[in-house]
Design an enzyme around this catalytic site. Sequence first.
Site, PDB file in Angstrom:
ATOM      1  N   GLN A 313       0.832  -1.204   0.000  1.00 25.56           N
ATOM      2  CA  GLN A 313       0.000   0.000   0.000  1.00 25.56           C
ATOM      3  C   GLN A 313       0.866   1.254   0.000  1.00 25.56           C
ATOM      4  O   GLN A 313       0.548   2.252  -0.658  1.00 25.56           O
ATOM      5  CB  GLN A 313      -0.926  -0.004   1.222  1.00 25.56           C
ATOM      6  CG  GLN A 313      -1.660   1.301   1.488  1.00 25.56           C
ATOM      7  CD  GLN A 313      -2.626   1.683   0.380  1.00 25.56           C
ATOM      8  OE1 GLN A 313      -3.070   0.823  -0.383  1.00 25.56           O
ATOM      9  NE2 GLN A 313      -2.952   2.964   0.277  1.00 25.56           N
ATOM     10  N   GLU A 314       1.973   1.209   0.715  1.00 26.10           N
ATOM     11  CA  GLU A 314       2.850   2.378   0.817  1.00 26.10           C
ATOM     12  C   GLU A 314       3.638   2.628  -0.473  1.00 26.10           C
ATOM     13  O   GLU A 314       3.724   3.765  -0.936  1.00 26.10           O
ATOM     14  CB  GLU A 314       3.836   2.180   1.979  1.00 26.10           C
ATOM     15  CG  GLU A 314       3.218   2.216   3.362  1.00 26.10           C
ATOM     16  CD  GLU A 314       2.871   3.633   3.808  1.00 26.10           C
ATOM     17  OE1 GLU A 314       3.101   4.585   3.037  1.00 26.10           O
ATOM     18  OE2 GLU A 314       2.365   3.780   4.929  1.00 26.10           O
TER      19      GLU A 314
END
Length: 514
Positions: A313-314
């Site tokens: 996600q990052e």
Amino acid sequence: MKKLKINYLFIGILTLLLAAALWPSIPWFGKTENHIAAIQARGVLRVSTIDSPLTYSVINGKKYGLDYELAQQFANYLGVKLKVTVRQNISQLFDDLDNGNADLLAAGLVYDSARVKNYQPGPMYYSVSQQLVYRVGQYRPRSLATVNENQLTIAPGHVVVNDLQRLKETKFPDLSWKVDDKKGSTTLLEEVISGKLDYTIADSVAISLFQRVHPELAVALDVTDEQPVTWFSRLDDDNTLSAALLDFFNSINEDGSLARIEEKYLGHGDDFDYVDTRSFLRAVDNVLPELEPLFKKYAKEIDWRLLAAISYQESHWDPLATSSTGVRGLMMLTKNTAQSLGLTDRTDAEQSISGGARYLEDMMAKVPETVPEDERIWFALAAYNMGYAHMLDARSLTVKTKGNPDSWTDVKQRLPLLSQKPYYSKLTYGYARGHEAYAYVENIRKYQISLVGYLQEKEKQEAEAMKLAQDYPAVSPEELNKTPFPLLSFLSQSSGYLTHSPSLLFTPQKKEEK
């Protein structure tokens, strides 16, 4: 895809009607012989279910599932042990009731007028719709008017057969289907993915979870409206088990544990993104193997697959990722955070993962102890994304708006309000991009579900391949090329992973036992 709706008003009305029917028998031990007395004398609650991510599954020796957790709590409530029997399809479940081999069916079964003529429903606790599915890239039917038995296959005992029969009689006279007596809904979904079947029908929640691992599965149309889900027991003059179930569900609804379990299994949302999910699973195959040892090494307090989902996600697992705000690396750490953790190079994969894991552990440690253990991680992730102070503001706002600050379901609904002036102007730490924190946590949950299911699927298929190697002699390349589906072609299907049993493609004679 239609969003999942937990219609508590409808469920409440049905529960009240059930309570009225059961009222004369609420004193459980008014008879010399009753179901509750028999269960407690036996010391075991026998529950039949189906193996699926939502109802019951075993991952690395640990049992999961919404129905499993509720059944375990009900067994604890009765003071007995839980025995779970897994069946292949719905027909086999009801056979267990008919034959006296089960006390309850807990398998995501919907309330249906035909079923309640022969079986006793329990309280309703969430709802689903039945949907017709097909494989992406194949013809999508827009109406049941064009669907026939050569295309549509249903699992035995599926409640949708009653709905299809009504639709055939009232709207679609040419509608036809066939029932495969040997296969359950999960197997039929897999066969749609592999191209062996054109269509099948399953419930909306099962489909949503299945798509996290098999993005090629697509919804063509809704066959039914929302239908409540319930457990079933035998229908007879003794209602003590139903009365106990009603009391149990009332108690877990009042203490919030039902909402927590539903949040755990149903609260990740069902906004499915085909492109994003497919890209993620490709990265799992092509990028994750190099990083997996590092995630396992530094994920001390949390599941390594969750840490991997956070990193995706990052940064989409790009160690050189850099944002416009200056955060960098696999875990997208700020310069100040990296310095506080003693990191010298945010673009170094090992430093970034170790630092991100430690920072998340710090956030976990700060979450108030009043938050239930299985929800602490979501509060920590919100704090990881927008800062711990703003997470405290979200809890404070939840209290002010008459919610439970220890419930992630309640708090996450208030996160988007942190960016709206009428709300943030009255909070201690002011404006925050709460809507981004909300999306951040939801995306991580989806990636985690996909990763866990995908890896479990691969492990299962590797075990099948090993068994195949033991059962059959070596096949020469010349023999293999004579088959209609060569092995390499088979292995290349469905984005590089198997979608059905390898044994379907092999016909050599099995080795004789010596």
